[in-house]
Design an enzyme around this catalytic site. Sequence first.
Site, PDB file in Angstrom:
ATOM      1  N   CYS A  78       0.383  -0.959  -0.639  1.00  0.00           N
ATOM      2  CA  CYS A  78      -0.190  -0.001   0.124  1.00  0.00           C
ATOM      3  C   CYS A  78       0.925   1.432  -0.092  1.00  0.00           C
ATOM      4  O   CYS A  78       0.104   2.653   0.290  1.00  0.00           O
ATOM      5  CB  CYS A  78      -0.783  -0.482   0.935  1.00  0.00           C
ATOM      6  SG  CYS A  78      -1.984  -1.112   1.412  1.00  0.00           S
ATOM      7  N   GLY A  79       2.565   0.749  -0.199  1.00  0.00           N
ATOM      8  CA  GLY A  79       2.999   2.474  -0.344  1.00  0.00           C
ATOM      9  C   GLY A  79       4.091   2.773   1.185  1.00  0.00           C
ATOM     10  O   GLY A  79       4.434   3.424   1.385  1.00  0.00           O
ATOM     11  N   THR A  80       4.115   1.080   1.940  1.00  0.00           N
ATOM     12  CA  THR A  80       4.905   1.295   3.112  1.00  0.00           C
ATOM     13  C   THR A  80       6.537   1.847   2.667  1.00  0.00           C
ATOM     14  O   THR A  80       7.384   2.748   3.474  1.00  0.00           O
ATOM     15  CB  THR A  80       4.432  -0.320   3.381  1.00  0.00           C
ATOM     16  OG1 THR A  80       4.347  -0.797   2.925  1.00  0.00           O
ATOM     17  CG2 THR A  80       5.964   0.143   4.882  1.00  0.00           C
ATOM     18  N   THR A  81       6.963   1.250   1.664  1.00  0.00           N
ATOM     19  CA  THR A  81       8.285   1.878   0.822  1.00  0.00           C
ATOM     20  C   THR A  81       8.374   3.779   0.691  1.00  0.00           C
ATOM     21  O   THR A  81       9.053   3.752   1.054  1.00  0.00           O
ATOM     22  CB  THR A  81       8.881   1.061  -0.235  1.00  0.00           C
ATOM     23  OG1 THR A  81       8.404   0.053  -1.002  1.00  0.00           O
ATOM     24  CG2 THR A  81      10.112   1.339  -1.077  1.00  0.00           C
ATOM     25  N   HIS A 143       3.322  -3.486  10.445  1.00  0.00           N
ATOM     26  CA  HIS A 143       1.964  -4.818   9.016  1.00  0.00           C
ATOM     27  C   HIS A 143       0.520  -4.874   9.910  1.00  0.00           C
ATOM     28  O   HIS A 143       0.099  -5.360   9.650  1.00  0.00           O
ATOM     29  CB  HIS A 143       2.187  -4.997   8.132  1.00  0.00           C
ATOM     30  CG  HIS A 143       3.174  -5.432   7.170  1.00  0.00           C
ATOM     31  ND1 HIS A 143       3.032  -4.299   6.467  1.00  0.00           N
ATOM     32  CD2 HIS A 143       4.052  -5.626   6.177  1.00  0.00           C
ATOM     33  CE1 HIS A 143       3.864  -3.705   5.526  1.00  0.00           C
ATOM     34  NE2 HIS A 143       4.006  -4.962   5.337  1.00  0.00           N
ATOM     35  N   ARG A 168      -4.211   2.033   0.822  1.00  0.00           N
ATOM     36  CA  ARG A 168      -3.875   1.988  -0.473  1.00  0.00           C
ATOM     37  C   ARG A 168      -6.135   1.268  -0.940  1.00  0.00           C
ATOM     38  O   ARG A 168      -6.574   0.808  -0.550  1.00  0.00           O
ATOM     39  CB  ARG A 168      -3.626   1.434  -1.146  1.00  0.00           C
ATOM     40  CG  ARG A 168      -3.458   1.581  -2.626  1.00  0.00           C
ATOM     41  CD  ARG A 168      -1.998   0.686  -3.117  1.00  0.00           C
ATOM     42  NE  ARG A 168      -1.684   0.873  -4.362  1.00  0.00           N
ATOM     43  CZ  ARG A 168      -0.829   0.242  -5.281  1.00  0.00           C
ATOM     44  NH1 ARG A 168       0.053  -0.444  -5.425  1.00  0.00           N
ATOM     45  NH2 ARG A 168      -0.976   0.940  -6.637  1.00  0.00           N
ATOM     46  N   SER A 176      -0.883  -5.455  -6.655  1.00  0.00           N
ATOM     47  CA  SER A 176       0.502  -5.797  -6.391  1.00  0.00           C
ATOM     48  C   SER A 176       1.356  -6.384  -5.634  1.00  0.00           C
ATOM     49  O   SER A 176       1.942  -7.148  -5.727  1.00  0.00           O
ATOM     50  CB  SER A 176       0.411  -4.437  -5.537  1.00  0.00           C
ATOM     51  OG  SER A 176       1.618  -3.463  -5.266  1.00  0.00           O
ATOM     52  N   GLY A 298       3.842   1.537  -9.468  1.00  0.00           N
ATOM     53  CA  GLY A 298       3.242   3.113  -8.956  1.00  0.00           C
ATOM     54  C   GLY A 298       2.364   3.960  -8.838  1.00  0.00           C
ATOM     55  O   GLY A 298       2.405   5.410  -9.159  1.00  0.00           O
TER      56      GLY A 298
HETATM   57  P1  A3P Z   1       2.588  -1.609  -7.463  1.00  0.00           P
HETATM   58  O1  A3P Z   1       3.267  -2.805  -8.229  1.00  0.00           O
HETATM   59  O2  A3P Z   1       0.928  -1.498  -7.863  1.00  0.00           O
HETATM   60  O3  A3P Z   1       3.410  -0.790  -8.362  1.00  0.00           O
HETATM   61  P2  A3P Z   1       4.439  -1.432  -0.976  1.00  0.00           P
HETATM   62  O4  A3P Z   1       5.993  -0.504  -0.450  1.00  0.00           O
HETATM   63  O5  A3P Z   1       3.516  -1.284   0.422  1.00  0.00           O
HETATM   64  O6  A3P Z   1       5.396  -3.091  -0.315  1.00  0.00           O
HETATM   65  O7  A3P Z   1       4.057  -1.304  -1.951  1.00  0.00           O
HETATM   66  C1  A3P Z   1       4.659  -1.522  -3.329  1.00  0.00           C
HETATM   67  C2  A3P Z   1       3.557  -0.817  -4.481  1.00  0.00           C
HETATM   68  O8  A3P Z   1       3.703   1.224  -3.992  1.00  0.00           O
HETATM   69  C3  A3P Z   1       4.661  -0.673  -5.256  1.00  0.00           C
HETATM   70  O9  A3P Z   1       2.689  -0.904  -6.129  1.00  0.00           O
HETATM   71  C4  A3P Z   1       5.573   0.110  -5.991  1.00  0.00           C
HETATM   72  O10 A3P Z   1       5.611  -0.289  -7.150  1.00  0.00           O
HETATM   73  C5  A3P Z   1       4.683   1.633  -4.791  1.00  0.00           C
HETATM   74  N1  A3P Z   1       5.816   2.270  -4.737  1.00  0.00           N
HETATM   75  C6  A3P Z   1       7.129   2.043  -4.205  1.00  0.00           C
HETATM   76  N2  A3P Z   1       7.647   3.298  -4.004  1.00  0.00           N
HETATM   77  C7  A3P Z   1       7.170   4.185  -4.443  1.00  0.00           C
HETATM   78  C8  A3P Z   1       6.783   5.595  -4.898  1.00  0.00           C
HETATM   79  N3  A3P Z   1       8.509   6.061  -4.129  1.00  0.00           N
HETATM   80  N4  A3P Z   1       5.957   6.223  -5.501  1.00  0.00           N
HETATM   81  C9  A3P Z   1       4.782   6.175  -5.646  1.00  0.00           C
HETATM   82  N5  A3P Z   1       4.771   4.411  -5.586  1.00  0.00           N
HETATM   83  C10 A3P Z   1       5.494   3.584  -5.003  1.00  0.00           C
END
Ligand code: A3P
Length: 331
Positions: A78-81, A143, A168, A176, A298
Amino acid sequence: MATTNAPAPAALGPVPFRDLCGVRPVSDVTTRSADNKLWLQRYQGTWVLESWVPGIMAIQRSFVPRRGDVVLGSPPKCGTTWLKALAFANMSRAAYPPAHPEHPLLRLNPHDCVPFMELLFATGTRKESKMNALPSPRLMNTHMQHSILPASVTTDQNLDCKIVYICREPKDMLVSLWHYTRRALPDVSSFLDVFEPACEGKCLCGPIWDHVLGYWNASKASPEKVLFLRYEDLLSDPVENVRKLARFVGQPFSVSEEEAGVLMDIVRLCSFDKLKNLEVNSADPSSDFANDWYFRKGEVGDWANHMTPDMARRLDAIVEEKLSGSGLSFL
Ligand code: A3P
């Protein structure tokens, strides 16, 4: 469990976890069992990876928040990274100016900078003690659903420890998650392998609706304690959301910082294209896991490439019914 009464040490943190501890605090949803399956286990009403349970129990038993701690909460994918990068860049900006050519995020993946609690605590006291070695304010992620966080973290009165949550749109989250797990697990081949159980609530860290609702309700009850963010909002207006994040963690941008473009520097540094194209986040053919897994598309709306309109309507209806009356909606 109570918060420590000791005065907070002078603000020095957050520092990259890997620099201080020399180990990777991986955020790993790919742990395999012997028969190469992703083993989900029911734990206190939530679905978690079997391998996380010892860590969750250790967190519940022994995590003591410290003044200034910020816990990043999210369901996987959901955008953790992104949130880790933004929060780290934000909170450490005095020590690491975001436009500096040697910024830690240019050489370390965001998961190397911010430890993942479930795995860290699962490894026993040696690594738990590394958490204690981190200077304040500490930054970490989980999580875990809100309902299973220790009371020392969730209690409204304890504003010393704040929670920033990101969620998300569930269909995009599932797509994802499917892409991520099938890279790790060859037997997860069809999207239906993830979709069907998720509709029943069985999904990593699910039920999805419970995960989101727990933090949503906590943020409504105590907005000073829990900041509720949405991936889609961050994409459409990163500047305002980063400003909100900085204010929430008690480090608002000064006028001179805004004028100097510090906020924009953080947004740029943590943008998808910037992080994805760094060498540290590129594919590694010699390894069965690489940092590039965290950066796929993303985008918003990729679900349409994987779900029929009927599947989308079905999941939407389930989620909206579960959220009804809460004031939260994904439609
Ligand atoms: P998608 O698989 O839809 O591309 P998490 O970090 O929770 O594992 O989530 C991963 C999702 O966040 C992936 O989505 C990834 O591409 C997206 N993501 C990672 N870094 C990002 C960033 N800097 N900006 C926007 N989306 C990002």
